[in-house]
Design an enzyme around this catalytic site. Sequence first.
Site, PDB file in Angstrom:
ATOM      1  N   THR A   1      54.059 -10.706 -17.116  1.00  0.00           N
ATOM      2  CA  THR A   1      54.520  -9.783 -18.170  1.00  0.00           C
ATOM      3  C   THR A   1      55.145  -8.516 -17.574  1.00  0.00           C
ATOM      4  OG1 THR A   1      53.637  -8.228 -19.820  1.00  0.00           O
ATOM      5  CG2 THR A   1      52.087  -9.027 -18.233  1.00  0.00           C
ATOM      6  N   ASP A   2      56.000  -7.878 -18.349  1.00  0.00           N
ATOM      7  CA  ASP A   2      56.571  -6.585 -17.922  1.00  0.00           C
ATOM      8  C   ASP A   2      55.490  -5.498 -17.835  1.00  0.00           C
ATOM      9  OD1 ASP A   2      56.125  -6.208 -20.676  1.00  0.00           O
ATOM     10  OD2 ASP A   2      58.184  -5.544 -21.106  1.00  0.00           O
ATOM     11  N   GLU A   3      54.318  -5.763 -18.446  1.00  0.00           N
ATOM     12  CA  GLU A   3      53.278  -4.722 -18.460  1.00  0.00           C
ATOM     13  C   GLU A   3      52.687  -4.475 -17.074  1.00  0.00           C
ATOM     14  OE1 GLU A   3      50.753  -4.609 -21.877  1.00  0.00           O
ATOM     15  OE2 GLU A   3      52.195  -5.727 -23.072  1.00  0.00           O
TER      16      GLU A   3
ATOM     17  N   TYR B   1      44.130  -5.565 -19.608  1.00  0.00           N
ATOM     18  CA  TYR B   1      45.018  -6.730 -19.767  1.00  0.00           C
ATOM     19  C   TYR B   1      46.039  -6.786 -18.646  1.00  0.00           C
ATOM     20  CZ  TYR B   1      49.161  -9.306 -21.284  1.00  0.00           C
ATOM     21  OH  TYR B   1      50.260 -10.144 -21.312  1.00  0.00           O
TER      22      TYR B   1
ATOM     23  N   LYS C   1      46.622  -9.370 -15.461  1.00  0.00           N
ATOM     24  CA  LYS C   1      47.871 -10.127 -15.279  1.00  0.00           C
ATOM     25  C   LYS C   1      48.459  -9.854 -13.888  1.00  0.00           C
ATOM     26  CE  LYS C   1      49.678 -12.451 -17.707  1.00  0.00           C
ATOM     27  NZ  LYS C   1      49.469 -13.921 -17.911  1.00  0.00           N
TER      28      LYS C   1
HETATM   29  P1  NAD Z   1      48.236 -16.172 -26.934  1.00  0.00           P
HETATM   30  O1  NAD Z   1      47.014 -15.321 -26.923  1.00  0.00           O
HETATM   31  O2  NAD Z   1      48.921 -16.468 -28.224  1.00  0.00           O
HETATM   32  O3  NAD Z   1      47.889 -17.590 -26.281  1.00  0.00           O
HETATM   33  C1  NAD Z   1      47.067 -17.749 -25.174  1.00  0.00           C
HETATM   34  C2  NAD Z   1      46.550 -19.178 -25.183  1.00  0.00           C
HETATM   35  O4  NAD Z   1      45.734 -19.365 -24.011  1.00  0.00           O
HETATM   36  C3  NAD Z   1      45.672 -19.512 -26.395  1.00  0.00           C
HETATM   37  O5  NAD Z   1      46.037 -20.770 -26.915  1.00  0.00           O
HETATM   38  C4  NAD Z   1      44.258 -19.542 -25.822  1.00  0.00           C
HETATM   39  O6  NAD Z   1      43.396 -20.443 -26.504  1.00  0.00           O
HETATM   40  C5  NAD Z   1      44.540 -20.012 -24.399  1.00  0.00           C
HETATM   41  N1  NAD Z   1      43.484 -19.622 -23.439  1.00  0.00           N
HETATM   42  C6  NAD Z   1      42.921 -18.391 -23.285  1.00  0.00           C
HETATM   43  N2  NAD Z   1      42.006 -18.439 -22.301  1.00  0.00           N
HETATM   44  C7  NAD Z   1      42.013 -19.699 -21.818  1.00  0.00           C
HETATM   45  C8  NAD Z   1      41.299 -20.362 -20.789  1.00  0.00           C
HETATM   46  N3  NAD Z   1      40.377 -19.722 -20.062  1.00  0.00           N
HETATM   47  N4  NAD Z   1      41.569 -21.665 -20.543  1.00  0.00           N
HETATM   48  C9  NAD Z   1      42.496 -22.334 -21.288  1.00  0.00           C
HETATM   49  N5  NAD Z   1      43.180 -21.772 -22.275  1.00  0.00           N
HETATM   50  C10 NAD Z   1      42.958 -20.467 -22.544  1.00  0.00           C
HETATM   51  O7  NAD Z   1      49.219 -15.500 -25.889  1.00  0.00           O
HETATM   52  P2  NAD Z   1      50.811 -15.526 -25.802  1.00  0.00           P
HETATM   53  O8  NAD Z   1      51.337 -14.350 -26.495  1.00  0.00           O
HETATM   54  O9  NAD Z   1      51.304 -16.880 -26.165  1.00  0.00           O
HETATM   55  O10 NAD Z   1      51.001 -15.294 -24.249  1.00  0.00           O
HETATM   56  C11 NAD Z   1      51.123 -16.393 -23.349  1.00  0.00           C
HETATM   57  C12 NAD Z   1      51.307 -15.858 -21.953  1.00  0.00           C
HETATM   58  O11 NAD Z   1      52.478 -15.053 -21.901  1.00  0.00           O
HETATM   59  C13 NAD Z   1      50.156 -14.974 -21.492  1.00  0.00           C
HETATM   60  O12 NAD Z   1      49.893 -15.281 -20.135  1.00  0.00           O
HETATM   61  C14 NAD Z   1      50.696 -13.567 -21.640  1.00  0.00           C
HETATM   62  O13 NAD Z   1      50.104 -12.701 -20.695  1.00  0.00           O
HETATM   63  C15 NAD Z   1      52.168 -13.770 -21.371  1.00  0.00           C
HETATM   64  N6  NAD Z   1      53.053 -12.807 -22.024  1.00  0.00           N
HETATM   65  C16 NAD Z   1      52.964 -12.569 -23.363  1.00  0.00           C
HETATM   66  C17 NAD Z   1      53.833 -11.657 -23.967  1.00  0.00           C
HETATM   67  C18 NAD Z   1      53.765 -11.351 -25.445  1.00  0.00           C
HETATM   68  O14 NAD Z   1      54.408 -10.398 -25.896  1.00  0.00           O
HETATM   69  N7  NAD Z   1      53.036 -12.099 -26.244  1.00  0.00           N
HETATM   70  C19 NAD Z   1      54.799 -10.993 -23.194  1.00  0.00           C
HETATM   71  C20 NAD Z   1      54.873 -11.280 -21.830  1.00  0.00           C
HETATM   72  C21 NAD Z   1      54.012 -12.200 -21.256  1.00  0.00           C
HETATM   73  P1  TYD Z   2      51.409  -4.989 -29.169  1.00  0.00           P
HETATM   74  O1  TYD Z   2      52.056  -5.956 -30.102  1.00  0.00           O
HETATM   75  O2  TYD Z   2      49.921  -4.929 -29.141  1.00  0.00           O
HETATM   76  O3  TYD Z   2      52.005  -5.299 -27.726  1.00  0.00           O
HETATM   77  P2  TYD Z   2      51.826  -4.461 -26.331  1.00  0.00           P
HETATM   78  O4  TYD Z   2      50.678  -3.551 -26.453  1.00  0.00           O
HETATM   79  O5  TYD Z   2      51.543  -5.589 -25.410  1.00  0.00           O
HETATM   80  O6  TYD Z   2      53.128  -3.782 -26.103  1.00  0.00           O
HETATM   81  O7  TYD Z   2      51.926  -3.531 -29.488  1.00  0.00           O
HETATM   82  C1  TYD Z   2      53.307  -3.213 -29.462  1.00  0.00           C
HETATM   83  C2  TYD Z   2      53.436  -1.726 -29.690  1.00  0.00           C
HETATM   84  O8  TYD Z   2      52.979  -1.421 -31.004  1.00  0.00           O
HETATM   85  C3  TYD Z   2      52.582  -0.910 -28.748  1.00  0.00           C
HETATM   86  O9  TYD Z   2      53.285   0.299 -28.432  1.00  0.00           O
HETATM   87  C4  TYD Z   2      51.353  -0.577 -29.576  1.00  0.00           C
HETATM   88  C5  TYD Z   2      51.902  -0.472 -30.988  1.00  0.00           C
HETATM   89  N1  TYD Z   2      50.947  -0.876 -32.046  1.00  0.00           N
HETATM   90  C6  TYD Z   2      50.689   0.012 -33.116  1.00  0.00           C
HETATM   91  O10 TYD Z   2      51.265   1.097 -33.210  1.00  0.00           O
HETATM   92  N2  TYD Z   2      49.774  -0.374 -34.055  1.00  0.00           N
HETATM   93  C7  TYD Z   2      49.106  -1.547 -33.986  1.00  0.00           C
HETATM   94  O11 TYD Z   2      48.254  -1.828 -34.875  1.00  0.00           O
HETATM   95  C8  TYD Z   2      49.399  -2.455 -32.910  1.00  0.00           C
HETATM   96  C9  TYD Z   2      48.703  -3.778 -32.801  1.00  0.00           C
HETATM   97  C10 TYD Z   2      50.334  -2.059 -31.965  1.00  0.00           C
END
Ligand code: NAD
Ligand code: TYD
Length: 369
Positions: free
Chosen positions: A150-152, A174, A178
């Site tokens: 992730t970019d985080e 988190y 990562k």
């Molecule tokens: P999500 O929470 O929707 O999905 C995560 C999945 O992993 C779920 O199905 C959960 O059941 C499974 N899981 C969790 N722990 C597990 C374990 N120990 N063993 C097997 N399965 C497990 O998350 P997402 O938003 O789909 O993110 C997927 C990946 O992309 C993550 O690694 C996250 O860090 C990365 N990512 C997400 C975002 C975003 O904005 N959502 C951005 C950049 C990177």
């Molecule tokens: P989020 O979707 O949790 O993603 P991330 O923290 O990974 O960037 O949040 C996106 C942005 O929105 C972040 O700046 C936090 C803000 N946010 C709120 O202001 N209120 C909320 O209830 C949530 C969940 C996020």
Amino acid sequence: MSATSGSPWTAPGARLLVTGGAGFIGSQFVRQILARSDGTRITVLDKLTYAGSEANLEPVRADAEQAGRLRFIKGDIADASVVEQLVADADAVVNFAAESHVDRSILDPEAFLVTGVIGVHVLLEACRRESERVSSGLRPSAQRFVQVSTDEVYGSVETGQSLETDALAPRSPYSAAKAAGELLAMSYHVTYGIDVVVTRGSNTYGPYQHPEKLIPLFVTNALQDLPLPLYGDGLQRRDWLHVADHAGAVEHVLRHGVAGEIYNAPAGIELPNREVVRRILEATDRPWSLVRTVEDRPGHDRRYAMDGSKIEALGWRASVGFDDGLARTVEWFRANEAWWRTARSGDWDAYYARQYGARLAESRATEAG
Ligand code: NAD
Ligand code: TYD
């Protein structure tokens, strides 16, 4: 010619192990690849935490040909007894599995470390055993390991755009987990010669996203005329990547990435949260008066922004515009109320009360825009 053309994971009939494939981005990746009907076979290993659901794979199950190329295993990536055989059977492992919500990592960090560090370690150890089998002639070819990051991991970026070579400075449990996961993966490349590639995607949104995250939370709250809890001044900035683009970037790096390399996957759509909220209200036809200013997230990262030149040079760039992507996302949530009501059940009320109860009780109205 790409760096990996001719590799087993790019060949017809490739066998992919997709961990976390029942979550938001992982299930998009699975649906997208299987829908192409090119013979790729996928095993999903997913623990089905509150964030994962087999319902996310329903479109695959509804098509007999696609369903025949999907195997679903409920299990934990940190459980070596499950992981070993599944990794042995795969041409490539694509690891989406993670605890993924920053706010939950602030409330309860431990699960983030168990999955994000120990889980990644268990997967990598299984890959290491397979690479030893290649060396001793027991396995015909090496595997690829894709770590979805992730970019985080760059931390809060006040100005400019992060490059893959920038130092990591994660600031939440988190993002620290990562960062640890991808550092571990890269160490297995350097030390044991495992073929590892890493993607760093930006904030992702779209269908099937768990309603704890900003966009689906605010969309589903707006549809119910519930308050929208905006943290702090709402001027934090994120780069919004549609889930189809994120899954596409991961697949592109799986196919074409160079072993040992890290690729940013930005959308190039940087917006302050207030602007995102304004557009959600427009798309759901709800008034700004639903928005409440609430106490900020501790350690809230102000801004994420990445440079995408490296992945562009590899032949990928995001293609979904924000207004179009958001309109389609709102449409999907309107049409799939049963899905999001299920996601907002179980521990949802307890989580919501813990995260937002006091915040909303002390909230105040905020000026539009
Ligand atoms: P999500 O929470 O929707 O999905 C995560 C999945 O992993 C779920 O199905 C959960 O059941 C499974 N899981 C969790 N722990 C597990 C374990 N120990 N063993 C097997 N399965 C497990 O998350 P997402 O938003 O789909 O993110 C997927 C990946 O992309 C993550 O690694 C996250 O860090 C990365 N990512 C997400 C975002 C975003 O904005 N959502 C951005 C950049 C990177
Ligand atoms: P989020 O979707 O949790 O993603 P991330 O923290 O990974 O960037 O949040 C996106 C942005 O929105 C972040 O700046 C936090 C803000 N946010 C709120 O202001 N209120 C909320 O209830 C949530 C969940 C996020």
